[in-house]
Scaffold this motif. Sequence first.
Motif, PDB file in Angstrom:
ATOM      1  N   LEU A 127      63.708 112.404  38.082  1.00 48.08           N
ATOM      2  CA  LEU A 127      62.317 111.939  38.008  1.00 48.08           C
ATOM      3  C   LEU A 127      61.488 112.846  37.099  1.00 48.08           C
ATOM      4  N   ASP A 128      60.490 112.270  36.425  1.00 47.60           N
ATOM      5  CA  ASP A 128      59.589 113.105  35.622  1.00 47.60           C
ATOM      6  C   ASP A 128      58.524 113.728  36.528  1.00 47.60           C
ATOM      7  N   THR A 129      57.747 114.667  35.971  1.00 50.50           N
ATOM      8  CA  THR A 129      56.828 115.440  36.816  1.00 50.50           C
ATOM      9  C   THR A 129      55.818 114.553  37.531  1.00 50.50           C
ATOM     10  N   GLN A 130      55.385 113.508  36.815  1.00 50.67           N
ATOM     11  CA  GLN A 130      54.413 112.596  37.411  1.00 50.67           C
ATOM     12  C   GLN A 130      55.003 111.921  38.651  1.00 50.67           C
ATOM     13  N   ALA A 131      56.252 111.475  38.520  1.00 47.94           N
ATOM     14  CA  ALA A 131      56.902 110.796  39.635  1.00 47.94           C
ATOM     15  C   ALA A 131      57.197 111.760  40.779  1.00 47.94           C
ATOM     16  N   VAL A 132      57.495 113.024  40.422  1.00 46.60           N
ATOM     17  CA  VAL A 132      57.740 114.021  41.469  1.00 46.60           C
ATOM     18  C   VAL A 132      56.483 114.205  42.305  1.00 46.60           C
ATOM     19  N   THR A 133      55.341 114.305  41.628  1.00 45.55           N
ATOM     20  CA  THR A 133      54.076 114.445  42.349  1.00 45.55           C
ATOM     21  C   THR A 133      53.822 113.228  43.228  1.00 45.55           C
ATOM     22  N   TRP A 134      54.070 112.045  42.648  1.00 48.34           N
ATOM     23  CA  TRP A 134      53.859 110.812  43.393  1.00 48.34           C
ATOM     24  C   TRP A 134      54.734 110.776  44.647  1.00 48.34           C
ATOM     25  N   LEU A 135      56.023 111.123  44.482  1.00 49.46           N
ATOM     26  CA  LEU A 135      56.952 111.054  45.604  1.00 49.46           C
ATOM     27  C   LEU A 135      56.585 112.069  46.683  1.00 49.46           C
ATOM     28  N   SER A 136      56.165 113.280  46.263  1.00 47.35           N
ATOM     29  CA  SER A 136      55.732 114.267  47.254  1.00 47.35           C
ATOM     30  C   SER A 136      54.589 113.702  48.079  1.00 47.35           C
ATOM     31  N   ASP A 163      54.365  91.398  47.368  1.00 51.67           N
ATOM     32  CA  ASP A 163      54.627  92.729  47.924  1.00 51.67           C
ATOM     33  C   ASP A 163      55.646  93.478  47.089  1.00 51.67           C
ATOM     34  N   ALA A 164      56.667  92.742  46.631  1.00 52.89           N
ATOM     35  CA  ALA A 164      57.706  93.385  45.823  1.00 52.89           C
ATOM     36  C   ALA A 164      57.112  93.894  44.518  1.00 52.89           C
ATOM     37  N   LEU A 165      56.253  93.070  43.887  1.00 58.01           N
ATOM     38  CA  LEU A 165      55.610  93.497  42.636  1.00 58.01           C
ATOM     39  C   LEU A 165      54.712  94.691  42.877  1.00 58.01           C
ATOM     40  N   ASN A 166      54.045  94.671  44.028  1.00 60.70           N
ATOM     41  CA  ASN A 166      53.182  95.788  44.383  1.00 60.70           C
ATOM     42  C   ASN A 166      53.993  97.074  44.522  1.00 60.70           C
ATOM     43  N   ALA A 167      55.148  96.952  45.173  1.00 54.14           N
ATOM     44  CA  ALA A 167      56.019  98.126  45.319  1.00 54.14           C
ATOM     45  C   ALA A 167      56.459  98.632  43.947  1.00 54.14           C
ATOM     46  N   LEU A 168      56.783  97.689  43.060  1.00 54.42           N
ATOM     47  CA  LEU A 168      57.204  98.091  41.709  1.00 54.42           C
ATOM     48  C   LEU A 168      56.073  98.769  40.955  1.00 54.42           C
ATOM     49  N   GLU A 169      54.862  98.281  41.179  1.00 58.11           N
ATOM     50  CA  GLU A 169      53.730  98.888  40.505  1.00 58.11           C
ATOM     51  C   GLU A 169      53.559 100.338  40.977  1.00 58.11           C
ATOM     52  N   GLN A 170      53.745 100.532  42.283  1.00 57.33           N
ATOM     53  CA  GLN A 170      53.577 101.889  42.810  1.00 57.33           C
ATOM     54  C   GLN A 170      54.615 102.857  42.255  1.00 57.33           C
ATOM     55  N   VAL A 171      55.832 102.376  42.040  1.00 59.26           N
ATOM     56  CA  VAL A 171      56.835 103.290  41.476  1.00 59.26           C
ATOM     57  C   VAL A 171      56.748 103.321  39.948  1.00 59.26           C
ATOM     58  N   GLY A 172      55.755 102.625  39.398  1.00 62.57           N
ATOM     59  CA  GLY A 172      55.518 102.738  37.968  1.00 62.57           C
ATOM     60  C   GLY A 172      56.479 101.932  37.121  1.00 62.57           C
ATOM     61  N   LEU A 173      56.926 100.788  37.622  1.00 63.55           N
ATOM     62  CA  LEU A 173      57.854  99.967  36.838  1.00 63.55           C
ATOM     63  C   LEU A 173      57.247  98.619  36.482  1.00 63.55           C
ATOM     64  N   MET A 174      55.920  98.564  36.525  1.00 63.01           N
ATOM     65  CA  MET A 174      55.265  97.316  36.164  1.00 63.01           C
ATOM     66  C   MET A 174      55.600  97.005  34.699  1.00 63.01           C
ATOM     67  N   VAL A 211      63.537 102.547  41.018  1.00 68.17           N
ATOM     68  CA  VAL A 211      63.825 101.272  41.687  1.00 68.17           C
ATOM     69  C   VAL A 211      64.336 101.555  43.097  1.00 68.17           C
ATOM     70  N   ALA A 212      65.239 102.545  43.204  1.00 72.79           N
ATOM     71  CA  ALA A 212      65.786 102.884  44.518  1.00 72.79           C
ATOM     72  C   ALA A 212      64.676 103.396  45.435  1.00 72.79           C
ATOM     73  N   LEU A 213      63.730 104.170  44.859  1.00 74.50           N
ATOM     74  CA  LEU A 213      62.660 104.754  45.661  1.00 74.50           C
ATOM     75  C   LEU A 213      61.663 103.708  46.158  1.00 74.50           C
ATOM     76  N   ALA A 214      61.657 102.542  45.507  1.00 69.99           N
ATOM     77  CA  ALA A 214      60.699 101.505  45.926  1.00 69.99           C
ATOM     78  C   ALA A 214      60.905 101.135  47.385  1.00 69.99           C
ATOM     79  N   ARG A 215      62.125 101.355  47.896  1.00 64.83           N
ATOM     80  CA  ARG A 215      62.364 101.054  49.315  1.00 64.83           C
ATOM     81  C   ARG A 215      61.452 101.872  50.215  1.00 64.83           C
ATOM     82  N   LEU A 216      61.135 103.097  49.778  1.00 62.63           N
ATOM     83  CA  LEU A 216      60.271 103.938  50.603  1.00 62.63           C
ATOM     84  C   LEU A 216      58.872 103.341  50.703  1.00 62.63           C
ATOM     85  N   VAL A 217      58.503 102.576  49.697  1.00 61.64           N
ATOM     86  CA  VAL A 217      57.158 102.009  49.702  1.00 61.64           C
ATOM     87  C   VAL A 217      57.058 100.823  50.652  1.00 61.64           C
TER      88      VAL A 217
END
Lengths: 222, 205
Positions: free
Chosen positions: B161-170, B110-121, B139-145
């Motif tokens: 955050l870069d634009t891609q991450a901003v879109t993802w977080l929205s 699950d932790a790896l999955n969360a990291l993958e979602q925030v793009g830190l794989m 890394v901090a945002l992974a808690r939201l996942v």
Amino acid sequence: MLRVILHIIARDLRLAWRRPADVCSVVFFFILVASLFPLGVGPETEVLRRLAPGVIWVGALLATMLSLPRMFAEDFHDGALEQLALAPCPLGLVALGKTLAHWLVSGLPLALIAPLLGLQFDLPPEALATLAFSVFIGTPALSGIGAIGAALTLGLRGGGVLLSLLVLPLYIPVLIFGAGAVDASISGMSFTAHFFLLAALTVGGLAIAPWAAAAALKIALE
Amino acid sequence: MLSALNLECLRGERRLFRGIGFTLAAGELLFLEGQNGAGKTTLLRMLCGLTPPNAGEIRWQGEEIRHLDDDFHARLCYLGHQNAIKEDLTPLENICASAHLADEPLSEDDALNALEQVGLMGREDLTCRYLSQGQKRRVALARLVHERRALWILDEPFVALDTQAVTWLSGVIGAHLRRGGLTVMTTHQAVAIPAAPTRHLRLGA
């Protein structure tokens, strides 16, 4: 509840492991302070044996002091303390976990190294054992009392000096009974009373101090 | 669900704000707006219960939060100015440690999955010290996942955050609101949170 304490201890130990310099500086400070006395006082074994309990215990107090400012400061500066305060468990338990972790990385090494330092003072074997055990059961009280001071001076400018002024007077009972136990052992008297009093200070310190520290941490976070 | 009544904040002699009040129902988003120094972060910390208000009260499901204490904390996910991650630990260790503290233990998958979602794989075993500012924020945002909390209080979540991450977080915030979650956030960036009833509260106006 207990799991949270264990996780905090595990986290802090892992962090200490990644940065061994912090632990080493405490241990080497202790070794140096206790080694300066035999060099300064001279080789009369009678004098050294008289000095040993007090000197080694004062060294242990000062070494513990040295590591106190770091106890909460890093968590405070990187925001982790806020998250600990917002964890779904009482902040007192968090403080207890951090206190125990602090003891494991600063108090326990002192207890292990104390008998070696005792050798420099020509302590008899029985007194060496007493010394190690007294430091072992006395240092958790130092961590507990220190946690209150560390929490109260969190985020203050020049907090380090204030911390020593706050905490060292409170360490006096531990010093008296700790050094007293070794003294009694050297002169061949019973030292169990000293041990019981030390243990009482430690139990009292660990039971009450974390809650006081937690109250101080809440104020620091406001 | 979350309501604030007549909040007042004094900082020394200065009054940051007074008479602040709002109610937020399930699935709603509150944008806190205001200039630098208007007291946005202070208000967010009040809503978490970190800073007690000088006057007024904050209620969660009708009960004052300082009475609820741990019950409230168990429903809350607060992301502050600071990332609250340990620089000497790896992203994976950080995520697992924070999950344990939140009393929601996480399997390594699950932790790896969360990291993958925030793009830190691929960065999961790198000490956080070597990550960029934006990656630390991720890394901090992974808690939201992985934390399933009803109320999100986010202080400038888009910073660094870069634009891609901003879109993802929205998108993540939008999904949270659609599930019936609540979000209070501040941001100086213009972001569109998809499909959410949005309220605005302006401080220092």
